[in-house]
Design a protein around this motif. Sequence first.
Motif, PDB file in Angstrom:
ATOM      1  N   CYS A 126       4.428 -33.347 -19.098  1.00  0.00           N
ATOM      2  CA  CYS A 126       4.334 -34.016 -20.150  1.00  0.00           C
ATOM      3  C   CYS A 126       3.339 -35.012 -20.190  1.00  0.00           C
ATOM      4  O   CYS A 126       2.823 -35.456 -21.403  1.00  0.00           O
ATOM      5  N   HIS A 133       4.225 -31.748 -24.286  1.00  0.00           N
ATOM      6  CA  HIS A 133       5.571 -30.739 -23.658  1.00  0.00           C
ATOM      7  C   HIS A 133       5.542 -30.793 -22.300  1.00  0.00           C
ATOM      8  O   HIS A 133       4.249 -30.861 -21.639  1.00  0.00           O
ATOM      9  N   CYS A 134       6.362 -30.356 -21.668  1.00  0.00           N
ATOM     10  CA  CYS A 134       6.868 -30.391 -20.169  1.00  0.00           C
ATOM     11  C   CYS A 134       6.191 -28.900 -19.445  1.00  0.00           C
ATOM     12  O   CYS A 134       6.587 -28.592 -18.534  1.00  0.00           O
ATOM     13  N   LEU A 137       2.478 -24.031 -23.659  1.00  0.00           N
ATOM     14  CA  LEU A 137       3.262 -23.433 -24.630  1.00  0.00           C
ATOM     15  C   LEU A 137       3.185 -21.960 -25.150  1.00  0.00           C
ATOM     16  O   LEU A 137       1.919 -21.312 -24.745  1.00  0.00           O
ATOM     17  N   LEU A 143       8.100 -24.108 -25.359  1.00  0.00           N
ATOM     18  CA  LEU A 143       7.863 -24.168 -24.108  1.00  0.00           C
ATOM     19  C   LEU A 143       7.905 -22.720 -23.374  1.00  0.00           C
ATOM     20  O   LEU A 143       9.227 -22.299 -23.465  1.00  0.00           O
ATOM     21  N   PRO A 217       6.249 -35.950 -26.590  1.00  0.00           N
ATOM     22  CA  PRO A 217       6.006 -34.685 -27.616  1.00  0.00           C
ATOM     23  C   PRO A 217       5.181 -35.026 -28.855  1.00  0.00           C
ATOM     24  O   PRO A 217       5.877 -35.938 -29.452  1.00  0.00           O
ATOM     25  N   ARG A 222      13.004 -32.298 -26.797  1.00  0.00           N
ATOM     26  CA  ARG A 222      13.076 -31.299 -25.442  1.00  0.00           C
ATOM     27  C   ARG A 222      14.339 -30.912 -25.312  1.00  0.00           C
ATOM     28  O   ARG A 222      14.892 -30.614 -24.400  1.00  0.00           O
TER      29      ARG A 222
END
Length: 327
Positions: A126, A133-134, A137, A143, A217, A222
């Motif tokens: 992230c 985002h972690c 995508l 995700l 984000p 999340r």
Amino acid sequence: MSQLNQALIRRPRRLRQDARWRAFVQSQHLHAVNFIMPLFIKAGDKICQPIQSMPGQFQYSLDQLPQVAERLAESGIQNVLLFGVVQDKDPLGQAAAQSNGLIQQAIQILKHCCPHWLVIADLCFCEYTDHGHCGVLDANGQLDNDATLPHLVAQAVSLSKAGADLVAPSGMLDGMVAAVRAGLDAHGHTQCGIMSYAVKYASGLYAPFREAGEGAPQSGDRLSHQMHVANGEEALLEARLDVEQGADMLLIKPGYGDVVYRVTQQYPDIPVGAYHVSGSYAMIKAAAEKGWLNEAEVIEEVMLGYRRAGAQFIVTYFADWITQHLC
Ligand code: PBG
Ligand code: ZN
């Protein structure tokens, strides 16, 4: 009342009658070795940028690290957890796995300055992706769990090569611990440990961290990978999955006492830690600033509470203050 109760009835206050007695029967203590200090490393030069929502905390550029490390070592710090704040973000977060990357360099500097430290590196995307985002995508902007795993492995291997003692996967992706363990071992990094954020709730208490880590984000949340705060039993499943995948230690975040207690009861042979998160830090700081509570007293109380719940180690932005004043 039975005879047994008569004999016991004055014990509580007998054992608390003065400081010697209280010290003798105290169960939990705070030790410097159990505390981990988080550090935010920022790309750039001569940066010592205060984090507004976390008074007393700063983002540091690499050139500042030798003096920061010296100060922390003097206050008794023995363990640090590193977060990167980079400029060159892209959809894949490629800056995370470069051999001369920001955190890779930070690890080398800190290892040189403080060879006796355990250096732990956050393992997530992230802070490196432009969307915040972690991970990677998919076509729908969600995700993509499995597409992210090879990137996590590359990041872990790169951090380990730079000298990280442990990596701390914090993204709550399915299968992340198994993938990282296999990847590290395949590259000969069998000694690099995994401190897994096994139980990470989707928490409003992370808000100040979003300023500190600059990894919020850009859209969405999340909730599809972090746990719902209503759930307790689910923490045991998360813990089990990570232990079975090879996690060396588990982190509970935020470090809710009930969850720490349940997980340590389930895995008495695995070190379990509590994360005193940015929002919890900010709440104490803000109330203390207003004179509404005694900061030192509350810090000690909260930390002893984690120990009482069973936490072996504690990640907290108060770590250097604690090692200096309470250990
Ligand atoms: C993301 C990450 C977060 C925190 C640590 N790592 C934020 C998030 O998940 O949204 C929060 C830490 C804190 O609040 O102190 N990898
Ligand atoms: Zn993340």
